[in-house]
Design an enzyme around this catalytic site. Structure first.
Site, mmCIF file in Angstrom:
data_model
loop_
_atom_site.group_PDB
_atom_site.id
_atom_site.type_symbol
_atom_site.label_atom_id
_atom_site.label_comp_id
_atom_site.label_asym_id
_atom_site.label_seq_id
_atom_site.Cartn_x
_atom_site.Cartn_y
_atom_site.Cartn_z
ATOM 1 N N HIS A 84 0.844 -1.207 0.000
ATOM 2 C CA HIS A 84 0.000 0.000 0.000
ATOM 3 C C HIS A 84 0.879 1.256 0.000
ATOM 4 C CE1 HIS A 84 -3.280 2.678 1.533
ATOM 5 N NE2 HIS A 84 -2.262 3.240 2.164
ATOM 6 N N GLU A 85 1.907 1.272 0.850
ATOM 7 C CA GLU A 85 2.769 2.455 0.934
ATOM 8 C C GLU A 85 3.571 2.636 -0.360
ATOM 9 O OE1 GLU A 85 2.324 4.592 3.131
ATOM 10 O OE2 GLU A 85 1.087 3.367 4.453
#
Ligand SMILES: [Zn+2]
Length: 253
Positions: A84-85
């Site tokens: 996600h990051e």
């Protein structure tokens, strides 16, 4: 940011650092077909801090707090958060957020000049500015930031699916966070007030994306997903936990 955390960063010899580095390496090698992934020089930093947090900057610097390592129950959950990051960085969300913010600032500045031209009273201009900044914060910045979060969840899920991660762990992570919030005395911030979607909405959104991610995972010749489904295991455990007499009063609040 490196300067800020330099005294509390784990060394490369630390097993927690090596665990994160191995996951990032796997995500990079499984997604090397994406130009953004192989063109970026990803560098991992693990920060000794109890906050459940991580971020990846557009230049590839990844920061992971040890609080997140403790909150993630397994490597699948941690892989999803890292994916996600990395998706935020690949999608250049920081730049996108800044350009929308600059456009809105310009738009409000023009309206402020018009208001002041019609009614040149300083107090009115000051009040107008306060109303505009508050409106911008609650009506534009925060919902827009939540849209970017949903986009990073979707792309992050694709990145980890290609690395043969159990994509079902993604929604379990956010359900865990929701239960933790229910059991703690903290009052959750209403979704419209927050830059991030509520944990529950986030888990629901991921549950809707998971079937597509499973198909993508299958197309990468990954081994079959283990049985039982971690979401079912979690639901059973959470139910027992919330029904435990010592938690019932807090959970029903
Ligand atoms: Zn995010």
């Amino acid at each position: 940011m490196i300067e800020e955390f330099k005294d509390i960063m784990l060394s490369k010899e630390d097993s927690r650092y090596q665990h994160v580095q191995r996951i990032v390496d796997l995500l990079i090698s499984s997604n090397s077909d994406l130009p953004g992934v192989f063109e970026t020089e990803w560098v991992v930093h693990v920060v000794e801090n109890p906050d459940i947090n991580a971020c990846a900057l557009p230049n590839g610097q990844i920061f992971v707090f040890t609080g997140l390592l403790e909150a993630a129950l397994d490597a699948h959950q941690l892989s999803f958060i890292l994916g996600h990051e990395m998706a935020h960085a690949l999608l250049e969300h920081t730049a996108e957020m800044n350009s929308v913010s600059h456009f809105l600032d310009f738009f409000f500045l023009v309206s402020l000049v018009i208001i002041w031209a019609i009614c040149p009273v300083d107090s009115l201009a000051i009040m107008g500015q306060w109303i505009q900044s508050t409106l911008k914060k609650y009506m534009f910045d925060r919902p827009y930031s939540r849209t970017l979060e949903a986009e990073a969840d979707q792309v992050g899920l694709q990145l980890v699916a290609k690395a043969c991660v159990d994509v079902r762990a993604s929604s379990v992570f956010w359900k865990q966070m929701e239960v933790l919030g229910t059991l703690s005395k903290d009052t959750p911030i209403p979704e419209w007030l927050s830059t991030h979607p509520s944990h529950e909405n986030r888990a629901d959104h991921l549950d809707r994306l998971i079937p597509e991610a499973i198909k993508l995972r299958e197309s990468c010749n990954c081994p079959a997903l283990p049985f039982p489904d971690p979401r079912e295991v979690f639901n059973l455990t959470a139910k027992q936990l919330l029904q435990a007499p010592e938690n019932a009063i807090t959970a029903n609040k």
